[in-house]
Write a protein that holds these residues in place. Structure first.
Motif, short mmCIF file in Angstrom:
data_model
loop_
_atom_site.label_atom_id
_atom_site.label_comp_id
_atom_site.label_asym_id
_atom_site.label_seq_id
_atom_site.Cartn_x
_atom_site.Cartn_y
_atom_site.Cartn_z
N LEU A 219 5.70 -9.54 -11.39
CA LEU A 219 4.69 -9.06 -10.46
C LEU A 219 3.79 -8.37 -11.37
O LEU A 219 2.46 -8.08 -11.27
N GLN A 220 4.21 -7.42 -12.14
CA GLN A 220 3.52 -6.69 -13.25
C GLN A 220 2.37 -7.48 -14.03
O GLN A 220 1.37 -7.05 -14.49
N GLN A 221 2.64 -8.84 -14.31
CA GLN A 221 1.79 -9.51 -14.90
C GLN A 221 0.72 -10.43 -14.28
O GLN A 221 -0.23 -10.94 -14.52
N ASN B 175 -0.83 0.64 -5.93
CA ASN B 175 -0.45 1.61 -7.00
C ASN B 175 0.60 1.10 -8.07
O ASN B 175 0.55 1.38 -9.14
N ARG B 176 1.62 0.34 -7.73
CA ARG B 176 2.38 -0.19 -8.57
C ARG B 176 2.12 -1.29 -9.41
O ARG B 176 2.74 -1.76 -10.48
N LEU B 177 0.98 -1.87 -9.00
CA LEU B 177 0.50 -3.03 -9.69
C LEU B 177 -0.76 -3.01 -10.27
O LEU B 177 -1.82 -3.55 -9.50
N PRO B 178 -1.03 -1.98 -11.40
CA PRO B 178 -2.36 -1.79 -11.84
C PRO B 178 -3.33 -2.88 -12.10
O PRO B 178 -4.44 -2.80 -11.94
N ASN B 179 -2.74 -3.99 -12.45
CA ASN B 179 -3.49 -5.26 -13.06
C ASN B 179 -3.81 -6.23 -12.01
O ASN B 179 -4.75 -7.03 -12.37
N ALA B 180 -3.29 -6.12 -10.84
CA ALA B 180 -3.58 -6.80 -9.55
C ALA B 180 -4.87 -6.59 -9.18
O ALA B 180 -5.26 -5.67 -8.78
N ARG B 181 -5.82 -7.69 -9.17
CA ARG B 181 -7.23 -7.61 -8.62
C ARG B 181 -7.02 -7.65 -7.10
O ARG B 181 -8.18 -7.28 -6.41
N PRO C 163 5.84 -5.85 1.35
CA PRO C 163 5.46 -4.61 0.96
C PRO C 163 6.38 -3.52 1.47
O PRO C 163 6.78 -2.35 0.67
N GLN C 164 6.89 -3.46 2.59
CA GLN C 164 7.74 -2.49 3.22
C GLN C 164 9.11 -2.75 2.71
O GLN C 164 9.59 -1.62 2.45
#
Length: 265
Positions: free
Chosen positions: A175-177, A206-212, A188-189
């Motif tokens: 997911l980080q990618q 918040n946890r995935l700063p790369n996600a648009r 999500p929950q």
């Protein structure tokens, strides 16, 4: 045609429709039996082909007759199979699905195939997959080899879409990618521990700063979309966006977070 790559699951589904879910030791007859291709990745790419895109799947199935049928069905649906790995001597993945007409439930019993090793995600396979690709989609399975392909896609500037259906080993790293994330209603929950779906989606962002973009499906209620925007001349951070959305969610008259959209299949 726009080339789309998908990496993940492919198999066969046996759907048995019954009047009511069987009790222990009970024998009953099906009202209908269907055999069709399954697997989130294969299903998504089939839909992409029907929408006019040019999808190709990266997956691993058995070297059996069931696998031959999977290949044949994907090809007939317009999905490229030249990057499919075959495991000689192993069965292909399949799932028994009990469809309970009375209770409205769908119970799945899955038999997995041979796992795909990261060593099988070779540089040659990655290069062939990414050559000319406009998007790479991951269904959250095969996470270790998928991570290698996702990192290469990101390094090449190719958008990455990752599906979060449920928590799996290695999914958080994948997911980080992601540039785009699509989740099930409960993911999500489950991942964040937040009780409110709105708070949970914000924490996912918040946890995935790369996600648009983060989309959470809500079944018959449609879906919720959180879009990270950068307007020209506007350097607002994600915290500014979250603050704005939080104010909207807390407003008594607010019925929308500003990023909702209905999407029913």
């Amino acid at each position: 045609h726009i080339k789309v790559i998908g990496c993940g699951s492919s198999g066969v589904d046996y759907l048995a429709s019954v009047a009511a879910f069987p009790k222990p030791d009970e024998k009953l007859r099906t009202e209908a039996l269907e055999v069709q291709g399954g697997g989130n990745c294969a299903n998504a790419l089939t839909a992409a082909a029907r929408l006019g895109l040019k999808p190709t799947i990266v997956t691993k199935i058995g070297g059996d007759g069931l696998g031959d049928g999977i290949i044949s069905e994907l090809q007939s649906d317009g999905v490229g199979t030249e990057l499919v790995l075959r495991a000689a001597g192993h069965p292909s993945p399949f799932t028994y699905i009990i469809v309970d007409r009375q209770g409205g439930t769908r119970t799945c019993i899955h038999t997995p195939g041979a796992p795909m090793s990261p060593l099988e995600m070779t540089q040659d396979l990655i290069q062939k997959a990414l050559d000319g690709a406009a998007l790479v989609y991951f269904d959250g399975r095969l996470t270790q080899p998928a991570l290698l392909l996702a990192r290469a896609a990101r390094a090449a500037g190719i958008p990455v879409l990752v599906e979060g259906e449920r928590l799996r080993p290695g999914l958080q790293e994948l997911l980080q990618q992601a540039d785009y994330v699509v989740t099930s209603a409960h993911f999500p929950q489950e991942w964040t521990g937040e009780q409110c779906i709105g708070d949970a989606i914000l924490e996912v962002a918040n946890r995935l700063p790369n996600a648009r973009m983060i989309i959470t499906t809500l079944g018959t209620k449609g879906s919720v979309c959180l879009l990270r925007q950068k307007a020209e001349g506007n350097n607002s951070s994600l915290q500014d966006i979250i603050h704005h959305l939080t104010n909207q969610l807390q407003a008594p008259s607010s019925s929308s977070s500003g990023g909702n959209g209905a999407s029913n299949s």
